[in-house]
Write an enzyme that holds these catalytic residues in place. Structure first.
Site, PDB file in Angstrom:
ATOM      1  N   GLU A  48       0.854  -1.192   0.000  1.00 15.29           N
ATOM      2  CA  GLU A  48       0.000   0.000   0.000  1.00 15.29           C
ATOM      3  C   GLU A  48       0.890   1.242   0.000  1.00 15.29           C
ATOM      4  O   GLU A  48       2.075   1.145   0.353  1.00 15.29           O
ATOM      5  CB  GLU A  48      -0.912  -0.012   1.244  1.00 15.29           C
ATOM      6  CG  GLU A  48      -1.787  -1.248   1.273  1.00 15.29           C
ATOM      7  CD  GLU A  48      -2.850  -1.215   2.350  1.00 15.29           C
ATOM      8  OE1 GLU A  48      -2.729  -0.385   3.284  1.00 15.29           O
ATOM      9  OE2 GLU A  48      -3.804  -2.008   2.244  1.00 15.29           O
TER      10      GLU A  48
ATOM     11  N   PHE B 182       2.179  -0.232  -6.491  1.00 17.48           N
ATOM     12  CA  PHE B 182       3.276  -1.023  -7.092  1.00 17.48           C
ATOM     13  C   PHE B 182       2.813  -2.434  -7.449  1.00 17.48           C
ATOM     14  O   PHE B 182       3.564  -3.400  -7.284  1.00 17.48           O
ATOM     15  CB  PHE B 182       4.488  -1.114  -6.149  1.00 17.48           C
ATOM     16  CG  PHE B 182       5.075   0.196  -5.723  1.00 17.48           C
ATOM     17  CD1 PHE B 182       4.998   1.312  -6.541  1.00 17.48           C
ATOM     18  CD2 PHE B 182       5.734   0.314  -4.498  1.00 17.48           C
ATOM     19  CE1 PHE B 182       5.557   2.526  -6.151  1.00 17.48           C
ATOM     20  CE2 PHE B 182       6.292   1.510  -4.100  1.00 17.48           C
ATOM     21  CZ  PHE B 182       6.206   2.627  -4.919  1.00 17.48           C
ATOM     22  N   ILE B 183       1.586  -2.578  -7.907  1.00 13.98           N
ATOM     23  CA  ILE B 183       1.063  -3.919  -8.166  1.00 13.98           C
ATOM     24  C   ILE B 183       1.361  -4.344  -9.608  1.00 13.98           C
ATOM     25  O   ILE B 183       0.864  -3.732 -10.554  1.00 13.98           O
ATOM     26  CB  ILE B 183      -0.459  -3.987  -7.871  1.00 13.98           C
ATOM     27  CG1 ILE B 183      -0.740  -3.472  -6.441  1.00 13.98           C
ATOM     28  CG2 ILE B 183      -0.977  -5.404  -8.069  1.00 13.98           C
ATOM     29  CD1 ILE B 183       0.018  -4.179  -5.327  1.00 13.98           C
TER      30      ILE B 183
ATOM     31  N   ASP C 224       7.716 -17.044   0.959  1.00 15.56           N
ATOM     32  CA  ASP C 224       8.924 -17.848   1.248  1.00 15.56           C
ATOM     33  C   ASP C 224       9.238 -18.766   0.074  1.00 15.56           C
ATOM     34  O   ASP C 224      10.401 -18.989  -0.256  1.00 15.56           O
ATOM     35  CB  ASP C 224       8.730 -18.678   2.524  1.00 15.56           C
ATOM     36  CG  ASP C 224       9.010 -17.864   3.782  1.00 15.56           C
ATOM     37  OD1 ASP C 224       9.624 -16.788   3.668  1.00 15.56           O
ATOM     38  OD2 ASP C 224       8.594 -18.307   4.871  1.00 15.56           O
TER      39      ASP C 224
ATOM     40  N   ARG D 151      36.810  -8.294 -28.504  1.00 15.89           N
ATOM     41  CA  ARG D 151      37.106  -6.855 -28.563  1.00 15.89           C
ATOM     42  C   ARG D 151      38.609  -6.621 -28.348  1.00 15.89           C
ATOM     43  O   ARG D 151      39.198  -7.198 -27.413  1.00 15.89           O
ATOM     44  CB  ARG D 151      36.306  -6.123 -27.479  1.00 15.89           C
ATOM     45  CG  ARG D 151      36.597  -4.647 -27.373  1.00 15.89           C
ATOM     46  CD  ARG D 151      35.994  -3.894 -28.510  1.00 15.89           C
ATOM     47  NE  ARG D 151      36.130  -2.441 -28.337  1.00 15.89           N
ATOM     48  CZ  ARG D 151      35.670  -1.560 -29.196  1.00 15.89           C
ATOM     49  NH1 ARG D 151      35.053  -1.959 -30.302  1.00 15.89           N
ATOM     50  NH2 ARG D 151      35.811  -0.263 -28.987  1.00 15.89           N
TER      51      ARG D 151
ATOM     52  N   GLN E 290      44.402  -8.208 -17.162  1.00 14.54           N
ATOM     53  CA  GLN E 290      44.022  -8.858 -15.898  1.00 14.54           C
ATOM     54  C   GLN E 290      42.804  -8.164 -15.259  1.00 14.54           C
ATOM     55  O   GLN E 290      41.946  -8.820 -14.657  1.00 14.54           O
ATOM     56  CB  GLN E 290      45.204  -8.853 -14.928  1.00 14.54           C
ATOM     57  CG  GLN E 290      44.974  -9.781 -13.748  1.00 14.54           C
ATOM     58  CD  GLN E 290      46.128  -9.738 -12.774  1.00 14.54           C
ATOM     59  OE1 GLN E 290      46.454  -8.697 -12.216  1.00 14.54           O
ATOM     60  NE2 GLN E 290      46.763 -10.878 -12.567  1.00 14.54           N
TER      61      GLN E 290
ATOM     62  N   GLU F  82       9.326  -8.501  -3.459  1.00 12.96           N
ATOM     63  CA  GLU F  82       9.296  -9.606  -2.479  1.00 12.96           C
ATOM     64  C   GLU F  82      10.225  -9.327  -1.295  1.00 12.96           C
ATOM     65  O   GLU F  82      10.810 -10.251  -0.742  1.00 12.96           O
ATOM     66  CB  GLU F  82       9.689 -10.972  -3.092  1.00 12.96           C
ATOM     67  CG  GLU F  82       9.218 -11.287  -4.489  1.00 12.96           C
ATOM     68  CD  GLU F  82       7.763 -10.966  -4.718  1.00 12.96           C
ATOM     69  OE1 GLU F  82       6.993 -11.067  -3.753  1.00 12.96           O
ATOM     70  OE2 GLU F  82       7.405 -10.580  -5.843  1.00 12.96           O
TER      71      GLU F  82
ATOM     72  N   THR G  18      12.917  -6.062   0.414  1.00 11.59           N
ATOM     73  CA  THR G  18      14.199  -5.450   0.056  1.00 11.59           C
ATOM     74  C   THR G  18      15.350  -6.230   0.688  1.00 11.59           C
ATOM     75  O   THR G  18      15.164  -7.044   1.599  1.00 11.59           O
ATOM     76  CB  THR G  18      14.265  -3.994   0.576  1.00 11.59           C
ATOM     77  OG1 THR G  18      14.143  -4.040   2.001  1.00 11.59           O
ATOM     78  CG2 THR G  18      13.152  -3.132  -0.008  1.00 11.59           C
TER      79      THR G  18
END
Ligand SMILES: Cc1cc2nc3c(=O)[nH]c(=O)nc-3n(C[C@H](O)[C@H](O)[C@H](O)COP(=O)(O)OP(=O)(O)OC[C@H]3O[C@@H](n4cnc5c(N)ncnc54)[C@H](O)[C@@H]3O)c2cc1C
Length: 389
Positions: free
Chosen positions: A128, A159-160, A246, A274, A285, A370, A372
């Site tokens: 929400e 944010f759905i 989970d 390249r 390296q 899911e 942070t």
């Protein structure tokens, strides 16, 4: 201990790889990116071959495999498609709440059309505007109140993912406003075709990456759904959501591993061809060590994801600590690897047509959805330290 995949798992991995390499066409993905389109056609083809229902039981139209096999599909789709792969492989999203916590009638009604693709994508409406990481301290603003045979839903969700095109959504609502703590008053409720429901307004955000999947703001106003749409027990919705997450985090971890692998392979190929200062850049390296670091991180991330998938299939649940590790670490690796891939490709890496910059932008969201990175480290730390005074 056996680190090898079974013959069946290798076959699934190969099939997913061949599908992704044939169908995740670069021009098609560019079109999705530039025009913010959802990959309906690709999703349909993936469903027809059984990739979406791979870990759903056969009785509901799935293939009856486990989370480990699903992780292999997520990884291969992510490797070629980056965020487009994630949109396709995770578009069943909240249908897994129905699979794990729904009643038999709901499973029969919704899951076959998830496996066939007819109901896909499926939205999960939890966050929400005032509540993202913290869904527990205060009551949700989105409420569901019983009225006759219905629930009446009011409130905002933000944010759905997928809401604009979803076949159905599962909405986390406050059904008991007096519950203490408030999360013991949450319920999960199915809303069919949200974009067609009177009383639901859906607006799109403009965002950094993952453009093949719309991320939306939803507003519910007097939305009526039958009480039979309650998933699981009333006021146990928080637990149904956590159980589902989970498990689902392992899929996001697998998408992250795939995205990292895809970016790595592009950087590796570039380093071999390249030239600068009369040498292949892979002979410097500084570049070769980047590749070594990238490969090591990807391998570690993959092992955590596979272990979590294996544990879920063996025990029917993932240890929350392992689930958090299988989510935050691969997501971070995907961002770091894609970032280094841009560096190895130099200016070419910054250009849309070379894909690594899109993989970077797509990967960044894996760290946010899911839960942070900080929230997952909290979970892991709590499990390590216990309750300290
Ligand atoms: C593209 C995209 C798609 C999404 N899709 C969905 C979806 O489909 N369904 C859905 O429900 N949600 C979805 N989300 C929402 C996502 O799950 C949330 O953004 C996330 O959970 C974080 O919540 P928040 O944005 O409110 O941040 P907040 O919770 O406000 O956090 C802000 C910052 O504070 C940190 N923080 C908060 N609490 C703590 C703490 N206790 N300790 C340390 N740090 C803390 C956070 O880690 C973060 O860095 C999506 C988000 C994005 C960006």
């Amino acid at each position: 201990m056996d680190f090898g995949l079974s013959k069946e798992q290798r076959d699934i991995q190969k099939a997913a790889r061949e599908f992704a390499e044939a169908e995740f066409d670069k021009d098609y993905m560019l079109d999705l990116e530039l025009n913010h389109k959802f990959p309906h056609e690709l999703l349909k083809k993936a469903c027809d071959l059984g990739f979406l229902g791979i870990d759903f039981p056969e009785e509901y139209g799935g293939a009856g495999y486990g989370l480990m096999e699903k992780a292999l599909v997520c990884e291969e789709f992510g490797r070629v498609g980056g965020g487009v792969g994630t949109t396709v492989s995770t578009s069943h999203f909240a249908s897994k709440i129905v699979l794990r916590s729904g009643n038999e009638a709901q499973k029969k009604k919704y899951l076959p059309s998830v496996c066939s693709g007819e109901s896909l994508p499926v939205a999960g409406c939890f966050t929400e505007p005032d509540r993202g990481s913290d869904l527990v301290t205060f009551p949700l603003s989105t409420t569901a109140v019983k009225d006759g045979a219905d629930y009446v839903i009011n409130g905002p969700k933000t944010f759905i993912s997928f809401a604009d095109v979803a076949g159905f959504g599962v909405v986390l609502c406050q059904t008991d406003p007096e519950a203490k703590p408030p999360y013991r008053g949450h319920s999960t409720i199915i809303v069919d075709k949200p974009s067609e429901q009177p009383g639901i307004t859906i607006t799109d955000f403009v965002k950094m990456g993952w453009k093949s999947c719309a991320t939306t703001q939803m507003s519910f106003s007097e939305v009526r759904v039958p009480q039979e749409n309650l998933v699981g027990e009333e006021n146990r919705g928080f637990y149904h959501t956590i159980n589902f997450l989970d498990e689902f985090r392992v899929e996001i971890g697998a998408c992250s591993v795939g995205t990292a692998q895809g970016a790595f392979e592009k950087a590796l190929a570039y380093a071999k061809t390249r030239e600068a200062f009369g040498r292949k850049i892979g002979t410097f390296q500084a570049i070769s060590h980047k590749l070594a670091d990238m490969a090591t991180k990807i391998e570690s991330a993959r092992l955590i994801v596979y272990k979590a998938g294996w544990q879920f299939d063996k025990e029917g649940k993932v240890d929350p600590k392992l689930s958090s590790m299988a989510k935050w670490y691969p997501a971070r690796v995907a961002v770091e690897v894609a970032d280094e891939a841009i560096e190895i490709l130099g200016g070419h890496g910054y250009m849309l047509e070379n894909e690594v910059e899109r993989f970077y932008r797509d990967a960044r969201v894996y760290e946010l959805i899911e839960g942070t990175r900080e929230i997952h480290k909290n979970t892991i730390a709590r499990s390590l330290l216990g309750k300290l005074e």
